[in-house]
Design a protein around this motif. Sequence first.
Motif, PDB file in Angstrom:
ATOM      1  N   LEU A 119     -37.831  66.783 -45.929  1.00 39.05           N
ATOM      2  CA  LEU A 119     -38.640  67.473 -44.795  1.00 39.05           C
ATOM      3  C   LEU A 119     -38.199  68.902 -45.033  1.00 39.05           C
ATOM      4  O   LEU A 119     -37.460  69.306 -43.952  1.00 39.05           O
ATOM      5  CB  LEU A 119     -38.075  67.110 -43.989  1.00 39.05           C
ATOM      6  N   ARG A 136     -31.849  69.741 -43.710  1.00 36.34           N
ATOM      7  CA  ARG A 136     -33.074  69.186 -43.183  1.00 36.34           C
ATOM      8  C   ARG A 136     -32.926  67.642 -43.771  1.00 36.34           C
ATOM      9  O   ARG A 136     -32.357  66.904 -44.372  1.00 36.34           O
ATOM     10  CB  ARG A 136     -33.806  69.723 -43.901  1.00 36.34           C
ATOM     11  N   PRO A 137     -33.987  67.066 -42.404  1.00 39.34           N
ATOM     12  CA  PRO A 137     -33.765  65.543 -43.089  1.00 39.34           C
ATOM     13  C   PRO A 137     -34.817  65.221 -44.053  1.00 39.34           C
ATOM     14  O   PRO A 137     -35.097  65.696 -44.925  1.00 39.34           O
ATOM     15  CB  PRO A 137     -34.774  64.652 -42.162  1.00 39.34           C
ATOM     16  N   TRP A 138     -34.313  63.816 -45.570  1.00 43.49           N
ATOM     17  CA  TRP A 138     -34.596  63.379 -46.598  1.00 43.49           C
ATOM     18  C   TRP A 138     -34.640  61.848 -46.421  1.00 43.49           C
ATOM     19  O   TRP A 138     -33.475  61.161 -46.322  1.00 43.49           O
ATOM     20  CB  TRP A 138     -33.816  63.728 -47.550  1.00 43.49           C
ATOM     21  N   ILE A 139     -35.623  61.969 -46.106  1.00 38.79           N
ATOM     22  CA  ILE A 139     -36.373  60.021 -45.545  1.00 38.79           C
ATOM     23  C   ILE A 139     -36.293  59.565 -46.582  1.00 38.79           C
ATOM     24  O   ILE A 139     -37.444  59.807 -47.843  1.00 38.79           O
ATOM     25  CB  ILE A 139     -37.346  60.003 -45.299  1.00 38.79           C
ATOM     26  N   ARG A 166     -31.266  59.804 -44.560  1.00 45.92           N
ATOM     27  CA  ARG A 166     -32.193  58.761 -43.432  1.00 45.92           C
ATOM     28  C   ARG A 166     -32.958  58.068 -43.394  1.00 45.92           C
ATOM     29  O   ARG A 166     -34.200  58.416 -44.198  1.00 45.92           O
ATOM     30  CB  ARG A 166     -33.215  59.680 -41.833  1.00 45.92           C
ATOM     31  N   HIS A 173     -41.660  56.153 -40.779  1.00 49.59           N
ATOM     32  CA  HIS A 173     -41.939  56.559 -41.109  1.00 49.59           C
ATOM     33  C   HIS A 173     -43.078  57.508 -40.856  1.00 49.59           C
ATOM     34  O   HIS A 173     -43.303  58.713 -40.520  1.00 49.59           O
ATOM     35  CB  HIS A 173     -41.826  57.399 -42.741  1.00 49.59           C
ATOM     36  N   MET A 177     -43.843  60.824 -38.911  1.00 47.07           N
ATOM     37  CA  MET A 177     -44.741  61.887 -38.876  1.00 47.07           C
ATOM     38  C   MET A 177     -46.216  62.431 -38.699  1.00 47.07           C
ATOM     39  O   MET A 177     -46.605  63.519 -38.424  1.00 47.07           O
ATOM     40  CB  MET A 177     -45.015  61.907 -40.355  1.00 47.07           C
ATOM     41  N   SER A 181     -45.985  65.841 -36.879  1.00 45.86           N
ATOM     42  CA  SER A 181     -46.654  66.838 -37.941  1.00 45.86           C
ATOM     43  C   SER A 181     -48.036  66.918 -37.637  1.00 45.86           C
ATOM     44  O   SER A 181     -48.843  67.350 -37.948  1.00 45.86           O
ATOM     45  CB  SER A 181     -45.603  66.689 -38.765  1.00 45.86           C
TER      46      SER A 181
ATOM     47  N   LEU B 202     -36.019  60.634 -34.089  1.00 45.52           N
ATOM     48  CA  LEU B 202     -36.768  60.773 -34.823  1.00 45.52           C
ATOM     49  C   LEU B 202     -37.078  62.405 -35.133  1.00 45.52           C
ATOM     50  O   LEU B 202     -38.096  63.171 -35.539  1.00 45.52           O
ATOM     51  CB  LEU B 202     -37.662  60.252 -34.829  1.00 45.52           C
ATOM     52  N   LEU B 205     -37.283  65.632 -37.207  1.00 44.90           N
ATOM     53  CA  LEU B 205     -38.247  65.374 -38.499  1.00 44.90           C
ATOM     54  C   LEU B 205     -39.225  66.317 -38.522  1.00 44.90           C
ATOM     55  O   LEU B 205     -39.629  66.864 -39.772  1.00 44.90           O
ATOM     56  CB  LEU B 205     -38.714  63.937 -38.190  1.00 44.90           C
TER      57      LEU B 205
END
Lengths: 296, 296
Positions: A119, A136-139, A166, A173, A177, A181, B202, B205
């Motif tokens: 992300l 930043r997060p990386w799922i 994460r 997820h 999102m 988003s 979360l 994100l």
Amino acid sequence: MTPAFLRTAVVIGCGVTGTSIALALTGAGVEVALVDQDADAVARARRTGAGTAWTPDRPPADLVVVATPPSTVVDVLHDAQARGLGHVCTDTAGTKDIVAAEAELRGCDLKGYVPGHPLPAGDPAAGPSASRFAGRPWILCPYDTTPRWALATVAELAALCGAVRRDMTPQEHDLAMAAVSHVPYVVAAVVAGGLLDVDPALLPLAGDELAGVVRAVAALPGAGSDLLAHNAGPVADRLDKAAGALAAAARMLHRGEDTVPVELALLLELGERGRAALEAAGEHRTAEDARGPDRM
Amino acid sequence: MTPAFLRTAVVIGCGVTGTSIALALTGAGVEVALVDQDADAVARARRTGAGTAWTPDRPPADLVVVATPPSTVVDVLHDAQARGLGHVCTDTAGTKDIVAAEAELRGCDLKGYVPGHPLPAGDPAAGPSASRFAGRPWILCPYDTTPRWALATVAELAALCGAVRRDMTPQEHDLAMAAVSHVPYVVAAVVAGGLLDVDPALLPLAGDELAGVVRAVAALPGAGSDLLAHNAGPVADRLDKAAGALAAAARMLHRGEDTVPVELALLLELGERGRAALEAAGEHRTAEDARGPDRM
């Protein structure tokens, strides 16, 4: 950080995401080979210093990163595994449930595939940059059967890009999102589309608040509708809730009773609490700060 | 610019808007007297150099600016006219149809009242500033019977504050504000409120797009629900349309057919066109630039 599991990588898809990852890996000392069906895209990525063009004589890489559009990811993954491009594969698609399930249905080697979603911060229109993932997060959405070495390799990818790994399930997820988003994106599109029936001479009455809402329309890449369709259930459920809340507010206002301001104040108060919760989460501010004032 | 009609003014309401107007007028050489039921608010405004405290021995001023909360404007206006505080009055309330009509019903002297609405740039939380109105629209909604000299006086107020005067009917004003401000505000509150059922872990994100949408929640002042109730019809109509568009998008996604991405793409394309229209209107960018990088 010195690479341990990850010394060679193939990046498939030389768009902004793929090239940014390639730049970060190259900068961390990984040997990166670039693939794209568009030879010009590979040439552009090479010129930025992202790596070299992949050639068929190479041995399998430690990692293959599939950074192609979401609807092509499973095909590209299957092909990459069939051709033995690398020992472990991951992807960067913005929805995970459908991609993880299709990979299984398609018969991909799940021992060598860890679904992923970085992300990045910043505006994709600004072009590729090794620092887009920093902080930043990386799922990662490993399968129950994912071997430790495969997960460690993909975790190292995230770490080398400066991202915060994460782990969650594909379903977790996609729900998250949808909330943070996909639904805001659709709502912004509806608000922005509603401006088309406003006399353009009156649009300068808009303040910063509208500019902030409407700017979100540009946040998802061109394939936004594909992305939404790939997360249909969670997005539709939240859109239904948002539609219900707006219709309820409209009913209050149409009714026109004296109690309206009080009922509306509750809705606005919940909004204020949500805003505060997001601000408390904090990392989005950090990412914004990283964008720098030139991004105003 | 040398004041012609406007040499003395009374500003009633020493909040951010009233104090900012008083600062701009004082800076332009107008003699400003300050009124607020809260003596501390007057003292604070005086300390910023906005003017002097009003005293009962003064002759009627050229202009009275009523900058109190929207629901109190007509009472304050009526009282100011009854006490002969000035020859011409205007206000700063964010809805105009209900205020203009109530002033008539209440028996205010319409020959000496021009409903107005300045649209400042920047964040009210940053406090009063004489430059908040520079280059921004200042709406005037004169009655058919408004005398030229009264309109000229209020137009001079806008000019001395550096604002761009625009005349329209109260109904035109309220429809436009519903589109560019009130509805985006409610929608932002619904999106932000929806975050309360997301695991706070979360929320990081979220990207810049959500921050931009959610920031709009903080854009309207505390009396946001009063403001919405005062523009009930136009706001409710637009909220109904937005709710309908979101519900339609949800139905498409629930249906899950192959045509979904195409239908969604149309909705997103309309959003993109609305975003482009707002950007073309341009003035909102100018206002943002005026905020400066410290507002990131």
